[in-house]
Design a protein around this motif. Structure first.
Motif, PDB file in Angstrom:
ATOM      1  N   ALA A  68       0.731  -1.196   0.007  1.00  0.00           N
ATOM      2  CA  ALA A  68       0.008   0.190   0.059  1.00  0.00           C
ATOM      3  C   ALA A  68       0.763   1.319  -0.009  1.00  0.00           C
ATOM      4  CB  ALA A  68      -1.005  -0.221   1.316  1.00  0.00           C
ATOM      5  N   ARG A 114      -8.487  -0.336  -9.781  1.00  0.00           N
ATOM      6  CA  ARG A 114      -7.959  -1.611  -8.896  1.00  0.00           C
ATOM      7  C   ARG A 114      -7.257  -2.284  -9.900  1.00  0.00           C
ATOM      8  NH1 ARG A 114     -13.369  -4.938  -7.981  1.00  0.00           N
ATOM      9  NH2 ARG A 114     -13.504  -3.261  -6.363  1.00  0.00           N
ATOM     10  N   LEU A 124     -15.407   0.026   2.271  1.00  0.00           N
ATOM     11  CA  LEU A 124     -14.166   0.799   2.538  1.00  0.00           C
ATOM     12  C   LEU A 124     -14.485   1.534   3.939  1.00  0.00           C
ATOM     13  CD1 LEU A 124     -11.332   1.765   1.866  1.00  0.00           C
ATOM     14  CD2 LEU A 124     -12.378   3.908   0.903  1.00  0.00           C
ATOM     15  N   GLN A 129      -5.790   3.902   9.125  1.00  0.00           N
ATOM     16  CA  GLN A 129      -5.161   2.467   8.755  1.00  0.00           C
ATOM     17  C   GLN A 129      -6.017   1.636   9.510  1.00  0.00           C
ATOM     18  OE1 GLN A 129      -0.862   2.129   9.017  1.00  0.00           O
ATOM     19  NE2 GLN A 129      -1.404  -0.037   9.881  1.00  0.00           N
ATOM     20  N   THR A 139      -7.416  -7.490   4.097  1.00  0.00           N
ATOM     21  CA  THR A 139      -7.087  -6.243   3.464  1.00  0.00           C
ATOM     22  C   THR A 139      -6.551  -5.194   4.394  1.00  0.00           C
ATOM     23  OG1 THR A 139      -9.224  -5.636   4.140  1.00  0.00           O
ATOM     24  CG2 THR A 139      -9.237  -6.783   2.002  1.00  0.00           C
ATOM     25  N   THR A 141      -5.987  -1.130   4.679  1.00  0.00           N
ATOM     26  CA  THR A 141      -6.344   0.077   3.922  1.00  0.00           C
ATOM     27  C   THR A 141      -5.711   1.283   4.683  1.00  0.00           C
ATOM     28  OG1 THR A 141      -8.754  -0.606   3.472  1.00  0.00           O
ATOM     29  CG2 THR A 141      -8.325   1.617   3.383  1.00  0.00           C
ATOM     30  N   TYR A 165      -7.730   7.160  -0.556  1.00  0.00           N
ATOM     31  CA  TYR A 165      -7.166   5.942   0.379  1.00  0.00           C
ATOM     32  C   TYR A 165      -6.761   4.967  -0.586  1.00  0.00           C
ATOM     33  CZ  TYR A 165     -10.397   7.789   3.779  1.00  0.00           C
ATOM     34  OH  TYR A 165     -11.321   8.618   4.502  1.00  0.00           O
ATOM     35  N   ARG A 167      -6.151   0.479  -0.683  1.00  0.00           N
ATOM     36  CA  ARG A 167      -6.602  -0.793  -0.086  1.00  0.00           C
ATOM     37  C   ARG A 167      -5.777  -1.727  -0.902  1.00  0.00           C
ATOM     38  NH1 ARG A 167     -12.626  -2.608   1.011  1.00  0.00           N
ATOM     39  NH2 ARG A 167     -12.702  -2.756  -1.123  1.00  0.00           N
ATOM     40  N   ASN A 169      -4.747  -5.908  -1.082  1.00  0.00           N
ATOM     41  CA  ASN A 169      -5.525  -7.154  -0.719  1.00  0.00           C
ATOM     42  C   ASN A 169      -4.496  -8.417  -0.991  1.00  0.00           C
ATOM     43  OD1 ASN A 169      -8.515  -5.917  -0.433  1.00  0.00           O
ATOM     44  ND2 ASN A 169      -7.736  -5.383  -2.521  1.00  0.00           N
TER      45      ASN A 169
END
Length: 442
Positions: A68, A114, A124, A129, A139, A141, A165, A167, A169
């Motif tokens: 991230a 994405r 979301l 965090q 996940t 974020t 943001y 995210r 995964n």
């Protein structure tokens, strides 16, 4: 002292023979050892499992955070030019080979773009965090803030303007697979360890109890030998006293009472030696000897009652008999007669004048139950576990007027065990006692 009572089985498990008590003690030692070792292995396995899972989860979280953070500089480009603006040669792109994905959101939480193979459907969470789990997808974020020069993570600049943001995964299949392999490995390893521990426990238990069993056997042999050797001198003493008492003219009147006391003590010692010899020889439950035969139980009980009728009439006690005819038992007549004689004698001793003693029979499947019930002084509940202990008598029974050595019930129990049966007792103070003898029918 408590351990010794467990070894002999005379205090806490009075319905078991010494042989049965040693077998039970082996099982206790074995189960205790295996329980302790299984507990140690289980706690160790749990500790390994917790450490393994937490370390892998932390490693996964660190990977997601790295992914991230690597995508933070691309947020503005994605917002203005779209996903195609992202430089495909950036180092963090190699992380997508691990079933990972990235998602870019604007400040309002709207998805911008994405990239990757797997995505979470969770809404979301608009926090600085957070970490979420959905099925096999983990996940992470992070919120992205900006100043006049660049975009940075919000940890140290929360007062700046929120840009959006990101995210990250990643699939948890590899971790779950590794955890499953760990669980299988721990299970198989613990099972193998317990098998070897069980073998070791059997050997250790055998080595631990063998000296105790030998000592108990030597004690039993000593009791038998001593009882056997005592019979001859005691018989000689009794005979000499009888000869002296048969010629009273040769005995000084002041010595007559002394001879009576000596004769009574000698008879008591002879009875004690015979009882001890009997118990020492018959501690173990053995197969019926060849001399045993099938007998009608009601005939044995009738003979016992006839034997004690004069004593009961002398004390003013009603002796009742309720029999079931034609019930056969495989037994040695003298021993079975001794069993019920001891129980009836015990009931008559502790029943006051005007009371009653009832001997009855009940058929229960393949057993016949003989009840010897009285309305005497009874036995306190705390004493019931000890009534079959050798040389034990309740305090109320320890009086000079009550003859006995405390071996009658122990002998009755031993005979019942020899016949493949058992004895139970129930009692209430000042109400009475009931002894139940279970014998297998022929």
């Amino acid at each position: 002292m408590t351990l010794l009572k467990q070894f002999t089985g005379w205090a806490t498990d009075s319905n078991r023979t010494p042989k049965q008590m040693f077998q039970r003690l082996r099982c206790r030692f074995l189960l205790t050892y295996l329980t302790v070792m299984a507990t140690v292995l289980g706690m160790s396995s749990i500790a390994v499992y917790v450490f393994f899972t937490r370390s892998h989860e932390q490693h996964l979280n660190n990977q997601l955070l790295t992914l991230a953070q690597a995508a933070v500089p691309s947020l503005n480009a994605v917002k203005t030019e779209g996903l195609q603006s992202v430089n495909q040669d950036l180092p963090w792109r190699e992380l997508f080979k691990r079933d990972q994905s990235l998602e870019w959101f604007d400040a309002n939480g709207k998805i911008l773009a994405r990239k990757g193979k797997i995505f979470s459907t969770l809404p979301l969470k608009r926090t600085n965090q957070n970490i979420q789990q959905q099925g096999q997808i983990r996940t992470l974020t992070i919120a992205v803030y900006s100043d006049s020069q660049s975009s940075v993570v919000a940890d140290s600049l929360q007062r700046l303007e929120l840009e959006g943001y990101i995210r990250a995964n990643e699939s948890t299949k590899e971790i779950e697979s590794a955890i499953a392999r760990l669980v299988i490995g721990l299970g198989v390893g613990n099972a193998i360890a317990l098998i070897f521990m069980a073998i070791g426990a059997v050997l250790l238990t055998q080595q631990t109890l063998e000296p105790i069993e030998k000592s108990f056997q030597r004690l039993k042999e000593f009791t038998a030998d001593a009882s056997h050797e005592l019979r001859n001198p005691l018989t000689a003493i009794s005979t000499a006293i009888e000869v002296m008492q048969s010629h009273p003219e040769r005995v000084h009147p002041s010595d007559a009472k002394k001879l009576v006391a000596i004769a009574s003590a000698a008879d008591q010692l002879v009875s004690l030696s015979e009882d001890l010899l009997f118990l020492a020889r018959t501690d173990a439950v053995v197969a019926p000897p060849a001399g045993w035969k099938y007998l009608y139980l009601n005939e044995i009980l009738y003979n016992v009652v006839e034997l004690f009728k004069p004593y009961a009439q002398e004390k003013g006690i009603v002796l009742k008999l309720q029999l079931i005819p034609s019930i056969l038992v495989n037994s040695e007549p003298a021993q079975l007669k001794r069993l019920f004689a001891n129980l009836v004698d015990n009931a008559l001793k502790y029943t006051i004048t005007g009371g009653s003693v009832i001997i009855s029979m009940v058929q229960q499947k393949r057993y016949v139950v003989v009840r010897v019930e009285d309305n005497g002084i009874g036995i306190a509940p705390e004493y019931l576990p000890f009534v079959f202990q050798r040389f034990w008598r309740a305090d109320k029974a320890r009086s000079p007027q009550t003859k006995g050595l405390g071996l009658g019930l122990a002998i009755a129990q031993t005979i019942a065990h020899q016949h493949g049966g058992k004895i139970t007792v129930s009692s209430t103070l000042s109400v009475g006692s009931c002894f139940q003898v279970y014998l297998p029918t022929a």
